[in-house]
Structure formats: structure tokens, C-alpha cells
Write an enzyme that holds these catalytic residues in place. Sequence first.
Site, short mmCIF file in Angstrom:
data_model
loop_
_atom_site.label_atom_id
_atom_site.label_comp_id
_atom_site.label_asym_id
_atom_site.label_seq_id
_atom_site.Cartn_x
_atom_site.Cartn_y
_atom_site.Cartn_z
N SER A 168 -3.05 0.36 15.22
CA SER A 168 -3.65 1.68 15.47
C SER A 168 -4.21 1.81 16.88
O SER A 168 -4.64 0.84 17.50
CB SER A 168 -4.76 1.98 14.50
OG SER A 168 -5.27 3.28 14.78
N GLY A 205 0.81 -1.22 0.00
CA GLY A 205 0.00 0.00 0.00
C GLY A 205 0.84 1.26 0.00
O GLY A 205 0.55 2.21 0.73
N SER A 225 -0.13 5.57 -1.56
CA SER A 225 -0.65 6.80 -0.96
C SER A 225 -0.38 6.83 0.53
O SER A 225 0.15 5.86 1.09
CB SER A 225 -2.16 6.93 -1.23
OG SER A 225 -2.88 6.01 -0.43
N GLY A 226 -0.73 7.97 1.14
CA GLY A 226 -0.71 8.07 2.60
C GLY A 226 0.60 7.68 3.27
O GLY A 226 1.69 8.04 2.82
N GLY A 249 2.12 4.79 3.55
CA GLY A 249 3.01 3.91 2.79
C GLY A 249 3.89 4.71 1.83
O GLY A 249 5.11 4.48 1.74
N TYR A 302 -12.94 -2.73 10.68
CA TYR A 302 -11.60 -2.13 10.53
C TYR A 302 -10.84 -2.20 11.85
O TYR A 302 -9.69 -2.62 11.90
CB TYR A 302 -11.71 -0.67 10.07
CG TYR A 302 -10.39 0.07 10.13
CD1 TYR A 302 -9.51 0.05 9.06
CD2 TYR A 302 -10.01 0.77 11.28
CE1 TYR A 302 -8.29 0.72 9.12
CE2 TYR A 302 -8.80 1.43 11.36
CZ TYR A 302 -7.94 1.41 10.27
OH TYR A 302 -6.73 2.07 10.35
P1 NDP Z 1 -4.37 5.22 2.60
O1 NDP Z 1 -5.74 4.87 2.14
O2 NDP Z 1 -3.76 6.49 2.14
O3 NDP Z 1 -3.37 4.05 2.22
C1 NDP Z 1 -3.76 2.73 2.19
C2 NDP Z 1 -3.01 2.00 1.11
O4 NDP Z 1 -3.46 0.64 1.09
C3 NDP Z 1 -3.27 2.57 -0.28
O5 NDP Z 1 -2.04 2.60 -0.95
C4 NDP Z 1 -4.18 1.54 -0.91
O6 NDP Z 1 -4.07 1.43 -2.31
C5 NDP Z 1 -3.66 0.28 -0.25
N1 NDP Z 1 -4.58 -0.83 -0.39
C6 NDP Z 1 -5.88 -0.88 -0.06
N2 NDP Z 1 -6.40 -2.07 -0.40
C7 NDP Z 1 -5.40 -2.80 -0.94
C8 NDP Z 1 -5.32 -4.10 -1.50
N3 NDP Z 1 -6.37 -4.88 -1.60
N4 NDP Z 1 -4.13 -4.51 -1.97
C9 NDP Z 1 -3.05 -3.71 -1.91
N5 NDP Z 1 -3.07 -2.48 -1.40
C10 NDP Z 1 -4.23 -2.03 -0.93
O7 NDP Z 1 -4.42 5.15 4.19
P2 NDP Z 1 -3.30 5.38 5.32
O8 NDP Z 1 -2.03 5.76 4.70
O9 NDP Z 1 -3.90 6.22 6.35
O10 NDP Z 1 -3.18 3.91 5.92
C11 NDP Z 1 -1.98 3.21 5.98
C12 NDP Z 1 -1.92 2.39 7.24
O11 NDP Z 1 -1.92 3.24 8.37
C13 NDP Z 1 -3.11 1.45 7.45
O12 NDP Z 1 -2.63 0.22 7.93
C14 NDP Z 1 -3.93 2.15 8.51
O13 NDP Z 1 -4.67 1.23 9.24
C15 NDP Z 1 -2.84 2.77 9.32
N6 NDP Z 1 -3.22 3.87 10.19
C16 NDP Z 1 -3.69 5.04 9.67
C17 NDP Z 1 -4.04 6.08 10.50
C18 NDP Z 1 -4.55 7.36 10.00
O14 NDP Z 1 -4.88 8.21 10.82
N7 NDP Z 1 -4.67 7.57 8.70
C19 NDP Z 1 -3.87 5.96 11.96
C20 NDP Z 1 -3.38 4.67 12.39
C21 NDP Z 1 -3.05 3.70 11.53
P3 NDP Z 1 -4.77 2.47 -3.32
O15 NDP Z 1 -3.85 3.64 -3.37
O16 NDP Z 1 -4.78 1.70 -4.59
O17 NDP Z 1 -6.11 2.76 -2.78
MG1 PMR Z 2 -10.91 9.52 16.82
C1 PMR Z 2 -7.15 11.46 21.92
C2 PMR Z 2 -8.11 11.39 21.17
C3 PMR Z 2 -8.28 10.75 19.85
C4 PMR Z 2 -7.34 10.24 18.96
C5 PMR Z 2 -5.85 10.21 19.10
C6 PMR Z 2 -8.08 9.73 17.84
C7 PMR Z 2 -7.51 9.08 16.75
N1 PMR Z 2 -9.41 9.96 18.06
C8 PMR Z 2 -9.58 10.60 19.28
C9 PMR Z 2 -10.76 10.99 19.88
C10 PMR Z 2 -12.02 10.94 19.28
N2 PMR Z 2 -12.30 10.45 18.06
C11 PMR Z 2 -13.25 11.42 19.90
C12 PMR Z 2 -13.34 12.05 21.25
C13 PMR Z 2 -14.25 11.20 18.99
C14 PMR Z 2 -15.71 11.51 19.15
C15 PMR Z 2 -16.01 12.85 18.67
C16 PMR Z 2 -13.64 10.59 17.84
C17 PMR Z 2 -14.35 10.23 16.71
C18 PMR Z 2 -13.77 9.56 15.64
C19 PMR Z 2 -14.42 9.05 14.46
C20 PMR Z 2 -15.85 9.15 14.10
N3 PMR Z 2 -12.41 9.22 15.56
C21 PMR Z 2 -12.24 8.52 14.42
C22 PMR Z 2 -13.44 8.40 13.75
C23 PMR Z 2 -13.18 7.66 12.56
O1 PMR Z 2 -13.96 7.34 11.67
C24 PMR Z 2 -11.74 7.23 12.58
C25 PMR Z 2 -11.71 5.75 12.79
O2 PMR Z 2 -12.14 5.25 13.80
O3 PMR Z 2 -11.20 5.01 11.87
C26 PMR Z 2 -11.24 3.63 12.18
C27 PMR Z 2 -11.16 7.92 13.79
C28 PMR Z 2 -9.88 8.00 14.31
N4 PMR Z 2 -9.58 8.62 15.51
C29 PMR Z 2 -8.21 8.56 15.70
C30 PMR Z 2 -7.62 7.87 14.60
C31 PMR Z 2 -6.17 7.59 14.45
C32 PMR Z 2 -8.64 7.53 13.75
C33 PMR Z 2 -8.45 6.88 12.43
C34 PMR Z 2 -7.87 5.81 11.93
C35 PMR Z 2 -7.27 4.59 12.49
O4 PMR Z 2 -7.37 4.15 13.58
O5 PMR Z 2 -6.56 4.04 11.73
#
Ligand code: NDP
Ligand code: PMR
Length: 393
Positions: A220, A87, A90-91, A93, A268
Site C-alpha cells: 500500500s 481474504g 470481501s473487498g 479479494g 498496519y
Molecule cells: P477487507 O477488510 O474488505 O478485506 C480483508 C480480507 O481479509 C477479508 O476477507 C477478511 O476476512 C480477511 N482477513 C482478515 N483477517 C484474516 C485472517 N486472520 N485470516 C484470513 N483472512 C483474514 O479489506 P480490503 O479489501 O480493503 O483489503 C484487502 C487488501 O488490500 C489488504 O491487504 C489491504 O492492506 C490492501 N489495501 C487496501 C486499500 C484500501 O484502500 N482499502 C488500499 C491499499 C491496500 P473477513 O471477511 O472474514 O473479515
Molecule cells: Mg489517506 C494523495 C493523497 C492520499 C491518498 C492516495 C491516500 C490514500 N491518502 C491521501 C491523503 C491523506 N490521507 C491526507 C492528506 C490525510 C489527512 C487528512 C489522510 C488521512 C488518512 C487517514 C486518517 N488517510 C488514511 C487514513 C486512514 O485511516 C487510512 C489508513 O491509513 O489506513 C492505514 C488512510 C488511507 N489513505 C489512503 C489509503 C489507501 C488509505 C487506506 C488504506 C491502506 O493503506 O491500505
Amino acid sequence: MALQAVPTTLFVAKEKKGVAVKDSSFFGAALPINLKAEISFCFKKESRKNVTFAPIKAQTAATTPAINQSSSDGKKTLRKGSVIITGASSGLGLATAKALAETGKWHVIMACRNFLKAEKAARSAGMPKENYTVMHLDLASLESVRQFVDTFRRSERPLDVLVCNAAVYQPTAKEPTFTADGFEISVGTNHLGHFLLSRLLLDDLKQSDYPNRRCIIVGSITGNTNTLAGNVPPKANLGDLRGLAGGLNGVGTSSMIDGGEFDGAKAYKDSKVCNMLTMQELHRRFHEETGVSFASLYPGCIAETGLFREHIPLFRLLFPPFQKYITKGYVSEAEAGKRLAQVVSDPSLSKSGVYWSWNNNSSSFENQLSKEASDAEKARKLWEVSEKLVGLA
Ligand code: NDP
Ligand code: PMR
Ligand code: LMG
């Protein structure tokens, strides 16, 4: 409920061993926070055990060994490391691939489902051409995972580090969708695809003569119910894995690991718990025998990545400022990429079995996982059920 080690200025008063209770009035309720953050960003360089100087593997016998003895001044030099990042189109990766490629010390294999998108992304990120290769991998197909491993082996590159990064998130889906093999798509892609990939590539990591061989699976905070973020509903919960054991195909059985009703956001978060459990099980089974280090991490909230592409527009608009100004958990893609690149290559982050997190000043520390995400018995069971589903047992 103990809410633990969330590295945000909003909740962390000071780092301290043991349990601290602080009134975080975010929900208008006092939340006890365990602040056992175990900050440890000044590790000693781990002594290098199990370094072999044998040819890497049969088909790569012609490849330069990891450490060359330079003839002129007797100085040892390290060859370029070879890292696969799933992956990387984007993002996180892509940012990690860029950070590593720019050092000139790594060749990045960008394992992506969309070849053209990845190639374009690498070019517009300005990655030096000689430091990356795009290879096709669709984690939503076990056949594609196997084919990727075959193609990679034919490329005759060594494998020094594997980064399982790709993920999908379907927060608004009303009905489940499925992978080529009929698994609910989030767990099928994020966990099962990576489970097979890492199992198959473990042999390649074993054969590498690189000093620091690592396998990293991105976890995460939202999968960890010992944090505030992990308590936002729906919460991760694998239950007794009855849905997973049933095949997650939604046909006569549940599409959710715990056997419950479909919920894309929960699927997820469950998949992230699986990622963190798998890392620990790999560590228990293989670290001592192979010398490979296994690690997971929470890179911070990268609120603008493609991960949220399927969320409603209002969420995508408000989520970044919410994380920036309210939770203070926000990190840019570039900063998160640097963090993951550290876990790939920094000698001080070579410890195995660790879930890394970062403080707001970007110093890394070994974080605590939730009860479920560190349950060894559940990890073993998950391993066994997953082996069956991906055809390894
Ligand atoms: P992105 O959507 O930007 O990146 C995800 C990547 O995964 C993309 O390159 C996507 O490809 C690829 N992908 C999705 N499905 C497949 C598949 N079937 N085969 C191969 N590749 C695939 O998201 P993030 O960069 O945010 O996510 C990266 C990692 O970070 C994930 O593991 C996520 O759980 C983790 N993470 C993200 C957080 C955040 O706040 N964003 C917080 C904590 C963890 P394509 O470009 O083709 O869509
Ligand atoms: Mg969250 C310390 C507070 C904190 C952090 C570090 C995250 C990270 N989030 C926090 C708090 C809250 N979030 C609170 C208080 C709320 C209610 C308003 C809230 C809501 C929320 C939503 C609806 N947060 C989210 C969502 C998503 O759809 C995202 C998610 O759960 O993806 C699975 C998300 C996230 N919050 C984070 C992080 C890192 C995410 C995104 C992705 C992930 O875990 O990979
Ligand atoms: C589920 O909902 C969904 O149902 C599911 O589909 C999936 O998306 C899943 O985890 C993903 O989420 C979960 C969530 C919905 O429900 C709850 O969290 C229940 C608890 C709700 C409690 C609400 C508390 C409200 C706290 C908000 C704090 C706002 C304070 C405003 C003060 C402003 C001061 C300047 O929750 C959501 O969908 C919430 C969406 C989260 C992002 C938006 C948060 C709003 C913040 C607005 C401020 C942004 C601007 C900041 C600018 C600051 C400038 C200085």
C-alpha cells in the site's frame, strides 16, 4: 522530503523523469514531488522460460497439463489457471476472485477465515460455481496456515498463482490484541501469516507447469513514506526490528516492530512495509531459480471496504468523498479487483520484483518504493527474524 509518484491528479503535474517540484498546498506547504513515475504499460510479452511439461507433482499426476496439444487443428490450449486468494470474502479479494472467475480461465481458491461468509459472498457476487472453491484459512494462526497448506495439497489441484491479500487494520485500538501464536494481530496476520503461507506454497508454485507462475503480496501507498499518503501520521517505520526480534508479544517486549508504544494504525502500515520487503526478498532469492514472478501493488484507495470497519463512523462517512473529490485516489472495489486480476493473469504484468500502481486513467506502471520499503539489508533481516518467529529456522 521527497514525495514521490502519487498517481493522483491533485499532485501529479506531468510524468517526467527526475525530480519535479510542485506546490501542493494541501497542508499549506510546498511539497517537492519526485515524479519519476516510470510509466511502462506497453511491455513486450516476456518470453517464457522454464516451461516444463512434466506431470505437475506426484499427487496431481492425473491432472491435465497446463498446455494441451489439441488433436484436431494442432492448436495449443491452456488449462484453467489455479489461483489462491487469501481474504477473498470481501473487498479487494472478493472483487479479484469475481473478476478472475468470470473469465472462465481461472479456478479461484478463496482462502478465508469465515467459510460461510465467503460462500455467501461468492454466491451473491454471482461467481460461477464451477470456478471457485472456498477453503478455510485463518492467518492469525500458524497452525491454521500449515493445515490449509496440507488440505490444499490433498485437493490435488495445482497452484499457479498465490495472492496474499487478507489484512486487518485496527486504527482505534488502545491496546494490542494478539494472534493465536502471540504476535500483535496486524503484523501477525498481514505479514507473518502470509510469510509462512508463501514460503510453504513456494514448493507448489515451483511444481506447477503453468506458463506464468506468480506470487503477489498486496502492499500500500500508506506504507511508503515517499508519498503524501505515507506521511499522514503515524508513519511506517520498522526501526532496527528490535520489537519483532523480541516476538511482538507485548509481554516484557514491545508489540511494535520498532520496539515502540502500541499504535494500531502504525502497526498496519509497518505490516505493509513488511509485505513489500518480503516480495522483494522472495524475488532476490527465488525468481531466477524457480521462474516464479513476485510482485506487489497499490491498487488505489478502495475507501469503502471492510478494512475500515473499526474506524470511527465519522471517518467511514467522510473518507470516501475525501478520496473521491479531494485526493482523487479513490477506486471502486470492482476497478481495484480488475487491477489485481491483471497482476494475476495479464502477460504484460509478468515482470518480477515490481511494485505496480495505476494512473487515474487506469494504466499500470512500475512504481518506486520508499527508501525503507526498498532497503535490501532490512529485507534480509526481516526475512531472518520472520523465519525464526514462524518456525522455519
Ligand atoms: P477487507 O477488510 O474488505 O478485506 C480483508 C480480507 O481479509 C477479508 O476477507 C477478511 O476476512 C480477511 N482477513 C482478515 N483477517 C484474516 C485472517 N486472520 N485470516 C484470513 N483472512 C483474514 O479489506 P480490503 O479489501 O480493503 O483489503 C484487502 C487488501 O488490500 C489488504 O491487504 C489491504 O492492506 C490492501 N489495501 C487496501 C486499500 C484500501 O484502500 N482499502 C488500499 C491499499 C491496500 P473477513 O471477511 O472474514 O473479515
Ligand atoms: Mg489517506 C494523495 C493523497 C492520499 C491518498 C492516495 C491516500 C490514500 N491518502 C491521501 C491523503 C491523506 N490521507 C491526507 C492528506 C490525510 C489527512 C487528512 C489522510 C488521512 C488518512 C487517514 C486518517 N488517510 C488514511 C487514513 C486512514 O485511516 C487510512 C489508513 O491509513 O489506513 C492505514 C488512510 C488511507 N489513505 C489512503 C489509503 C489507501 C488509505 C487506506 C488504506 C491502506 O493503506 O491500505
Ligand atoms: C491518525 O490520525 C489517527 O490518530 C489514528 O488513530 C489512525 O486513524 C491514523 O492513518 C490512520 O490516523 C491521522 C490524521 C487524522 O492526522 C493527520 O493527518 C494530521 C494532519 C492533519 C491535517 C489536517 C488537514 C486537513 C485537511 C483536510 C482537507 C479538508 C478540506 C476540506 C475542504 C472541503 C472542500 C469541499 O486525520 C483525520 O482523521 C482526517 C480524516 C480524513 C478524512 C476526512 C477528511 C475531511 C474531508 C472533508 C471533506 C469531505 C467531503 C468532500 C466533498 C466534496 C464535494 C465536492
